[in-house]
Motif scaffolding. Structure first.
Motif, short mmCIF file in Angstrom:
data_model
loop_
_atom_site.label_atom_id
_atom_site.label_comp_id
_atom_site.label_asym_id
_atom_site.label_seq_id
_atom_site.Cartn_x
_atom_site.Cartn_y
_atom_site.Cartn_z
N ARG A 6 0.83 -1.20 0.00
CA ARG A 6 0.00 0.00 0.00
C ARG A 6 0.87 1.25 0.00
NH1 ARG A 6 -3.92 0.88 -2.41
NH2 ARG A 6 -4.71 -1.16 -1.71
N HIS A 7 2.00 1.20 0.68
CA HIS A 7 2.92 2.35 0.73
C HIS A 7 3.39 2.72 -0.68
CE1 HIS A 7 6.45 4.81 1.52
NE2 HIS A 7 7.20 3.91 0.93
N GLU A 10 0.46 4.16 -2.78
CA GLU A 10 0.13 5.53 -2.37
C GLU A 10 1.22 6.50 -2.78
OE1 GLU A 10 -2.68 6.62 -1.35
OE2 GLU A 10 -3.50 4.59 -1.41
N ARG A 13 0.73 7.11 -6.48
CA ARG A 13 -0.47 7.93 -6.68
C ARG A 13 -0.21 9.38 -6.28
NH1 ARG A 13 -3.84 5.09 -3.88
NH2 ARG A 13 -4.96 4.10 -5.60
N LYS A 14 0.43 9.57 -5.14
CA LYS A 14 0.71 10.93 -4.65
C LYS A 14 1.63 11.67 -5.61
CE LYS A 14 2.74 13.40 -0.71
NZ LYS A 14 3.39 13.25 0.62
N SER A 51 -8.01 1.11 -9.64
CA SER A 51 -8.66 2.11 -8.81
C SER A 51 -9.12 3.33 -9.61
CB SER A 51 -7.70 2.56 -7.70
OG SER A 51 -6.53 3.15 -8.25
N ASP A 53 -7.22 5.51 -11.27
CA ASP A 53 -6.30 6.65 -11.26
C ASP A 53 -5.65 6.87 -12.61
OD1 ASP A 53 -6.00 7.67 -8.33
OD2 ASP A 53 -5.99 5.49 -8.14
#
Length: 369
Positions: A6-7, A10, A13-14, A51, A53
């Motif tokens: 998940r890290h 994310e 994505r960030k 997701s 994105d």
């Protein structure tokens, strides 16, 4: 998904959102060698596609024909990975050693040029098939914070031009790097975590590896490998946070670099003319007023002009920039000055300014005179 997985998702994505790398309407072509970094990129982009994105995603593998059966096995692994992720797969073969010999270029530089040429062609095909405007197409690479740090030290050793110490760009034209804030160790931990969790997407090579290892990465006669094995570890011995510290410094450099790029754009708008409107690759005329600019700004402007002519991914020789500026003296063009840089670009000056154009255009123009 495990916390480490998940890290990474994310972080990607960030970075993509903060840097404007891609969005839900973007078509993304992943450049995948089969190594740990690009394998992790494929898994991460699969999550971002699921997701919403990012839009359609495909993979490209370029077989350089340099490592015999190992190269064939790399291609087979990448095809297996694409199938597991249900990504369309592009694969091409290029005899890079032969092309480098014909071009009188080193193998690594020629391989890089061939990869990006193949990526541009594959992206065009993908966008047409997916009915996505080419302007929304992205070539996605798996460069990491480690690559960025290595590039910084390499440029420190051999020298660099304007903006060089920011190292790799998060976005360079349609080429984007969403993993640039992650380390190689982070990405390997991510892939291992997926495997340990029994993720159904995980593929392994014939030796049960989660990614392909390129033995040539261990050869210290290659510049990047030398820096990776001999210089970066010494910096980390001094401070375990060396990578984070240097990335933070490079981002500060990047902020100032962006400001100077803006100043260069304004300067070019006022005293540079495209020789063929809408076709920067056909060259520029630097008007006499260009000679009055401050030297650092002149360098940055010429660097931008050469990038526009040769392509965003082409390396610009710092000496080439200086040779363009030698066509000006005492703030004015040096009439009659002629030079040839970067192998195929002509520089010529007269009272109207300094022309920077493809050598073929220069020769054709001279014949007409």
């Amino acid at each position: 998904m495990a916390n480490q997985g998940r890290h990474i998702i994310e972080a990607a994505r960030k970075t993509a959102q903060a840097r404007g790398l891609f969005g839900p309407d973007s078509a993304c072509l992943l450049m995948v060698s089969g190594g740990s970094d690009s394998t992790a990129l494929a898994y991460a982009m699969h999550e971002l596609a699921r997701s919403g994105d990012v839009g359609p995603v495909a993979m490209l593998h370029v077989n350089h024909k340099l490592r015999g059966q190992d190269a064939e096995d790399d291609a087979a692994f990448c095809k297996q990975l694409a199938d597991a992720l249900a990504f369309p797969f592009f694969c091409c073969e290029v005899d890079v050693a032969r092309e480098a010999e014909l071009a009188h270029e080193n193998v690594e530089a020629q391989g890089r040029r061939e990869r990006y040429a193949a990526a541009a062609e594959a992206l065009g095909s993908m966008c047409m098939h997916e009915a996505v405007p080419l302007s929304e197409g992205r070539i996605v690479t798996a460069h990491t914070a480690d690559d960025r740090v290595e590039s910084f030290y390499m440029r420190s050793i051999v020298g660099t031009g304007p903006g060089g110490f920011r190292s790799m760009l998060y976005r360079n034209g349609n080429v984007v790097r969403p993993l640039l804030d992650c380390t190689r160790a982070d990405l390997r931990t991510f892939v291992r975590a997926l495997a340990e969790a029994g993720d159904a997407r995980i593929v392994r090579d014939a030796r049960d590896g989660l990614w392909r290892e390129d033995a040539t990465n261990a050869h210290t006669d290659r510049f990047r490998a030398y820096v990776r094995q001999n210089i970066v570890p010494k910096a980390r011995e001094w401070d375990v946070r060396a990578t984070d510290n240097l990335v933070r410094s490079m981002n500060l450099i990047a902020d100032e670099d962006d400001m100077l790029d803006g100043m260069a754009d304004e300067a070019l708008a006022s005293c540079a003319i495209q020789l063929e409107e809408g076709a920067p690759d056909q060259g520029f005329l630097l008007e006499p007023a260009f000679g009055a600019l401050a030297r650092p700004l002149q360098r940055r402007c010429v660097h931008a002009v050469l990038k526009g002519m040769l392509g965003a991914e082409e390396r610009i020789d710092a000496r080439s920039v200086e040779r363009v500026l030698e066509a000006f003296a005492d703030g004015r063009p040096v009439s009659g000055h002629v030079d040839n840089i970067q192998g195929d670009i002509a520089i010529s000056a007269n009272k109207l300014g300094v022309r920077i154009e493809p050598m073929s255009a220069f020769r054709a123009r001279r014949k007409r005179v």
